[in-house]
Motif scaffolding. Structure first.
Motif, short mmCIF file in Angstrom:
data_model
loop_
_atom_site.label_atom_id
_atom_site.label_comp_id
_atom_site.label_asym_id
_atom_site.label_seq_id
_atom_site.Cartn_x
_atom_site.Cartn_y
_atom_site.Cartn_z
N GLN A 142 8.32 20.81 -16.89
CA GLN A 142 8.64 21.78 -15.83
C GLN A 142 7.47 21.88 -14.88
O GLN A 142 6.34 21.62 -15.27
N GLY A 143 7.74 22.32 -13.65
CA GLY A 143 6.68 22.48 -12.68
C GLY A 143 6.26 21.14 -12.10
O GLY A 143 6.92 20.12 -12.31
N ARG A 144 5.14 21.16 -11.35
CA ARG A 144 4.70 19.94 -10.67
C ARG A 144 3.21 19.74 -10.86
O ARG A 144 2.45 20.71 -10.89
N PHE A 145 2.81 18.48 -10.95
CA PHE A 145 1.38 18.18 -10.98
C PHE A 145 0.82 18.31 -9.57
O PHE A 145 1.53 18.06 -8.58
N ASN A 146 -0.45 18.70 -9.48
CA ASN A 146 -1.15 18.52 -8.21
C ASN A 146 -2.37 17.63 -8.47
O ASN A 146 -2.58 17.18 -9.60
N GLU A 147 -3.16 17.38 -7.44
CA GLU A 147 -4.24 16.40 -7.57
C GLU A 147 -5.31 16.82 -8.57
O GLU A 147 -6.10 15.99 -9.03
N ASP A 148 -5.36 18.12 -8.91
CA ASP A 148 -6.36 18.58 -9.87
C ASP A 148 -5.83 18.61 -11.30
O ASP A 148 -6.56 18.97 -12.23
N SER A 149 -4.57 18.24 -11.49
CA SER A 149 -4.01 18.20 -12.84
C SER A 149 -4.74 17.11 -13.64
O SER A 149 -5.15 16.09 -13.08
N PRO A 150 -4.87 17.32 -14.96
CA PRO A 150 -5.52 16.28 -15.77
C PRO A 150 -4.70 15.00 -15.79
O PRO A 150 -3.47 15.07 -15.70
N ILE A 151 -5.37 13.87 -15.87
CA ILE A 151 -4.60 12.63 -15.98
C ILE A 151 -4.39 12.33 -17.46
O ILE A 151 -5.30 12.38 -18.27
N MET A 152 -3.11 12.06 -17.80
CA MET A 152 -2.70 11.87 -19.20
C MET A 152 -1.73 10.69 -19.28
O MET A 152 -0.54 10.87 -19.59
N PRO A 153 -2.22 9.47 -18.96
CA PRO A 153 -1.29 8.33 -18.90
C PRO A 153 -0.74 7.96 -20.26
O PRO A 153 -1.45 8.05 -21.26
N ASN A 154 0.51 7.49 -20.28
CA ASN A 154 1.17 7.19 -21.55
C ASN A 154 1.51 5.72 -21.78
O ASN A 154 1.96 5.36 -22.86
N THR A 155 1.37 4.88 -20.73
CA THR A 155 1.66 3.45 -20.93
C THR A 155 0.40 2.65 -20.59
O THR A 155 -0.48 3.15 -19.86
N PRO A 156 0.32 1.40 -21.06
CA PRO A 156 -0.84 0.58 -20.68
C PRO A 156 -0.96 0.45 -19.16
O PRO A 156 -2.07 0.43 -18.63
N TYR A 157 0.18 0.38 -18.45
CA TYR A 157 0.11 0.32 -16.98
C TYR A 157 -0.54 1.57 -16.41
O TYR A 157 -1.52 1.50 -15.66
N SER A 158 0.00 2.74 -16.78
CA SER A 158 -0.52 3.96 -16.15
C SER A 158 -1.96 4.22 -16.59
O SER A 158 -2.77 4.76 -15.82
N ALA A 159 -2.32 3.79 -17.82
CA ALA A 159 -3.71 3.97 -18.26
C ALA A 159 -4.64 3.06 -17.46
O ALA A 159 -5.76 3.45 -17.11
N SER A 160 -4.18 1.84 -17.14
CA SER A 160 -5.05 0.95 -16.36
C SER A 160 -5.20 1.48 -14.94
O SER A 160 -6.29 1.44 -14.36
N LYS A 161 -4.13 2.03 -14.37
CA LYS A 161 -4.25 2.61 -13.02
C LYS A 161 -5.19 3.82 -13.05
O LYS A 161 -5.99 4.00 -12.14
N ALA A 162 -5.09 4.62 -14.11
CA ALA A 162 -5.98 5.78 -14.21
C ALA A 162 -7.44 5.31 -14.30
O ALA A 162 -8.34 5.92 -13.72
N GLY A 163 -7.65 4.20 -15.02
CA GLY A 163 -9.01 3.64 -15.11
C GLY A 163 -9.54 3.27 -13.73
O GLY A 163 -10.71 3.50 -13.41
N GLY A 164 -8.68 2.71 -12.89
CA GLY A 164 -9.08 2.38 -11.52
C GLY A 164 -9.41 3.63 -10.73
O GLY A 164 -10.41 3.69 -10.00
N ASP A 165 -8.58 4.66 -10.88
CA ASP A 165 -8.83 5.93 -10.17
C ASP A 165 -10.20 6.49 -10.55
O ASP A 165 -10.95 7.01 -9.71
N LEU A 166 -10.53 6.38 -11.84
CA LEU A 166 -11.80 6.95 -12.31
C LEU A 166 -12.99 6.12 -11.82
O LEU A 166 -14.06 6.66 -11.54
N GLN A 167 -12.80 4.80 -11.71
CA GLN A 167 -13.86 3.97 -11.12
C GLN A 167 -14.13 4.43 -9.69
O GLN A 167 -15.27 4.57 -9.27
N ALA A 168 -13.05 4.66 -8.94
CA ALA A 168 -13.19 5.09 -7.54
C ALA A 168 -13.93 6.43 -7.48
O ALA A 168 -14.88 6.60 -6.71
N ARG A 169 -13.51 7.36 -8.32
CA ARG A 169 -14.15 8.69 -8.33
C ARG A 169 -15.64 8.57 -8.66
O ARG A 169 -16.51 9.12 -7.98
N ALA A 170 -15.94 7.81 -9.73
CA ALA A 170 -17.33 7.70 -10.17
C ALA A 170 -18.19 7.02 -9.11
O ALA A 170 -19.35 7.40 -8.90
#
Ligand SMILES: NC(=O)c1ccc[n+]([C@@H]2O[C@H](COP(=O)([O-])OP(=O)(O)OC[C@H]3O[C@@H](n4cnc5c(N)ncnc54)[C@H](O)[C@@H]3O)[C@@H](O)[C@H]2O)c1
Length: 347
Positions: free
Chosen positions: A139-167
């Motif tokens: 229910q509800g909606r994520f916003n950009e400050d929501s925690p990232i909680m990827p569930n597939t190898p694809y979404s986890a790899s994309k999250a890894g890229g996002d974190l590289q960019a942030r760092a």
């Protein structure tokens, strides 16, 4: 004079679905800018998608984003000023068959582009990511400050890229923004995702595999709206910031199948309900707000149902594009590996 008039934009993954639409948008809006399409031409990248775009101003370099020598060579040779990265392994089901390749491209590749951005003082780098990094929400909606909680190898790899960019932004001041888009649809989508796969199969009178009860909810955005959002972030996004780009247009998979059946003139008999191969990893619902991108002046313009129907029409009128793709062993092997046991002879 506009900021992008004299820009040289390297569009990584520009021979794929969304990247090629982005190149079209840039070429139309900023005819004085130059574009370098940098693409490895994996199974998902096709020169036929961009052939009509290539010119003195829109050039092509074949290479992998995880290969620093080729990336740096393309930037130096073309005096690149901006980078937008669409290059990724991007299919959830394939990430279950071969998760390793996703990490090379989606994590290490982003690291290489961040390093290159610093080295060559690139004015802005936009890393194109996905709402799937947030995981599922009941229910509800994520916003950009929501925690990232990827569930597939694809979404986890994309999250890894996002974190590289942030760092890289925090540590080195890299001028990088991350965009997270909803599920895209439109012309030139490789026929392996729900709308493109089903459209191509139904147009041939073939069965389509629907996971589970078809009640999974996705937020859909037309590729043109997504690309206009990415362009807005390229122009006005604040470095170090994440921007969601969604239409707040939620549909159950089975509702979409209904539109596809109507538009192709097929009936329910072609829908084969199958056990969900993603098992626990099949996210039930994706949903997010895009207020931050809207605050930059962007808003979605396309009507979902009209554009799904237009997309089916495009596939009907453009068999020249998809027939050679589905004839390739790499495509047939994938369909067989994933759906063979459900679709029987009807591959
Ligand atoms: N399709 C969607 O619904 C969706 C939604 C949100 C975000 N995204 C993101 O948008 C981006 C583009 O998605 P798409 O649907 O256009 O994908 P796509 O698979 O159609 O295109 C990807 C392109 O990247 C190229 N590529 C792959 N690996 C590469 C590498 N190592 N180096 C250089 N090029 C490489 C491929 O050849 C292809 O041309 C991806 O990063 C994806 O995560 C997609």
């Amino acid at each position: 004079m506009h900021e992008l008039d004299n820009a040289v934009v390297m569009v990584c993954g520009g021979a794929g679905f969304i990247g090629s639409h982005f190149v079209r948008l840039l070429a139309e809006k900023y005819p004085r800018s130059k574009v370098v399409i940098f693409d490895a031409l994996t199974y998902a990248g096709n020169l036929s998608t961009i052939q009509d775009l290539l010119s003195e101003r829109v050039t092509f370099v074949q290479g992998k984003i995880q290969d620093p020598a080729t990336v740096n060579g393309a930037i130096e040779a073309n005096h690149v000023t901006h980078i937008v990265n669409f290059a990724a392994e991007s299919h959830n089901d394939r990430s279950i068959l071969d998760p390793g390749s996703f990490i090379h491209t989606d994590v290490f590749g982003v690291f290489v582009l961040c390093e290159a951005t610093n080295k060559y003082k690139i004015a802005k780098y936009v890393q194109v990511s996905t709402d799937e990094v947030y995981g599922s929400i009941d229910q509800g909606r994520f916003n950009e400050d929501s925690p990232i909680m990827p569930n597939t190898p694809y979404s986890a790899s994309k999250a890894g890229g996002d974190l590289q960019a942030r760092a890289h932004h925090i540590t080195f001041g890299t001028p990088v923004c991350v965009t997270r888009g909803g599920n895209n649809y439109g012309p030139y989508q490789y026929p392996e995702k729900l709308i493109s796969f089903f459209a191509v199969r139904l147009l041939q009178g073939k069965k389509v595999p629907l996971y589970g009860d078809g009640t999974q909810v996705r937020e859909w955005i037309h590729v043109a709206d997504h690309c206009r959002g990415i362009l807005t972030v390229l122009l006005s996004g604040v470095p170090g910031t994440v921007y969601n780009i969604g239409d707040e247009n939620e549909r159950q998979n089975k509702q979409i199948v209904r539109i596809l059946l109507e538009e192709t003139g097929q009936n329910d008999e072609l829908v084969k309900r199958i056990e969900d191969p993603r098992k626990g990893a099949h996210d039930k619902r994706y949903s997010m707000t895009s207020d931050r991108t809207r605050a930059l002046g962007w808003k979605p313009q396309e009507d979902f149902e009209t554009q799904v129907r237009n997309t089916v029409k495009w596939y009907r009128d453009n068999e020249w594009w998809w027939q050679p793709i589905i004839a390739l062993p790499v495509y047939q092997d994938f369909v067989k590996a994933f759906y063979g046991r459900y679709l029987g002879e009807d591959l």
